[in-house]
Design an enzyme around this catalytic site. Sequence first.
Site, PDB file in Angstrom:
ATOM      1  N   ASP A   1     -72.557  97.348 -47.196  1.00 28.05           N
ATOM      2  CA  ASP A   1     -73.111  96.128 -46.754  1.00 28.05           C
ATOM      3  C   ASP A   1     -73.718  95.909 -45.453  1.00 28.05           C
ATOM      4  O   ASP A   1     -74.454  96.844 -44.911  1.00 28.05           O
ATOM      5  CB  ASP A   1     -71.986  95.266 -47.243  1.00 28.05           C
ATOM      6  CG  ASP A   1     -72.518  93.691 -47.537  1.00 28.05           C
ATOM      7  OD1 ASP A   1     -73.341  93.576 -48.365  1.00 28.05           O
ATOM      8  OD2 ASP A   1     -72.482  92.825 -46.495  1.00 28.05           O
TER       9      ASP A   1
ATOM     10  N   HIS B   1     -71.736  96.455 -56.318  1.00 20.05           N
ATOM     11  CA  HIS B   1     -72.056  96.361 -54.850  1.00 20.05           C
ATOM     12  C   HIS B   1     -70.877  96.675 -53.943  1.00 20.05           C
ATOM     13  O   HIS B   1     -70.857  97.301 -53.074  1.00 20.05           O
ATOM     14  CB  HIS B   1     -72.345  94.912 -54.285  1.00 20.05           C
ATOM     15  CG  HIS B   1     -72.795  94.850 -53.039  1.00 20.05           C
ATOM     16  ND1 HIS B   1     -73.735  95.283 -52.279  1.00 20.05           N
ATOM     17  CD2 HIS B   1     -71.952  94.212 -51.935  1.00 20.05           C
ATOM     18  CE1 HIS B   1     -74.013  94.980 -50.965  1.00 20.05           C
ATOM     19  NE2 HIS B   1     -72.791  94.314 -50.597  1.00 20.05           N
TER      20      HIS B   1
END
Length: 311
Positions: free
Chosen positions: A107, A287
């Site tokens: 991320d 994610h």
Amino acid sequence: MTQIPFPPSTLVPVGRVELEVHEAGRENGGPAVVLCHGFPELAYSWRHQLPALVAAGYHVIVPTQRGCGRSSRPTDVEAYDVTRLTGDLVGLLDHLGIEDATFVGHDWGAMLVWWLALLHPQRVRSVVALSVPYVERGDVPWVEAMATWFGDEHYFVHLDRRPGVADAVLDADPARFLRNLYRTPPASPTPGMMLLDVARDEHPRGEPVMSDADLAVYVDAFRRTGFTGALSWYRNLDRDWQLLADVDPVVRQPALMVYGAQDTVVRGQDLARYVPHVEEVTLDCGHWVQQERPEEVTRLLLEWLGRQGVA
């Protein structure tokens, strides 16, 4: 899922700030691997990978980034720009007497290690990025471009242009926000979805990606600190764009890019143009790659590091 013990942390002075750092495997004498978390995360996000990397002979360093956990949380927004954030990692290597390392990021941590490879190439042996590919700088500042593409309510734009609004909502109930966010698809926010939507959702979809005990580590930390420090990373995107103007945009180190097939983050287009020595892998997940597919990510890391001669 059971809670995995994580090594205790120490506070490491890095310039004008301190970083909360978990370290293991120094006695191995092996190559250094630095694991960099994203938003809204902590060093603890790497709890599955650290033990296996240490067992394989690596010296593993896992900082909690500035703005989070027990690390320093400067109040000036500019304290979270690309020069400061990459400087933290260089300072950490200096403190530990390490010349270079493999940097693994997820991320925002992925964005950080890409930028570190550009700004301090001599300190980066290789790069592994999870979820977020290298982003071309382009001719228009990033937030300005996203406002054009997605509108003013895109969460990057909202965070940049309406400081304090999201902070207050997330701070009001960290447990609900984090519980709603750390889930398998289709719970992951779409590009146009606001973090505020996630924070207010009373019926989240998907399944939790961690146990209640693991989630409590994050909830307890963000209850103490709030989210403003972590959100300040977003509020420097256009400043970062300016600071990177005269930097060679090509990442020349060996690199591994790991995508989640169900992630809403846009895949890298023509990634090899800017990262010529990249290998791309896609896992069946969303994610939170290293938490949704911990064993697969660990195996990928160990195999890829071995192929690069980082052993």
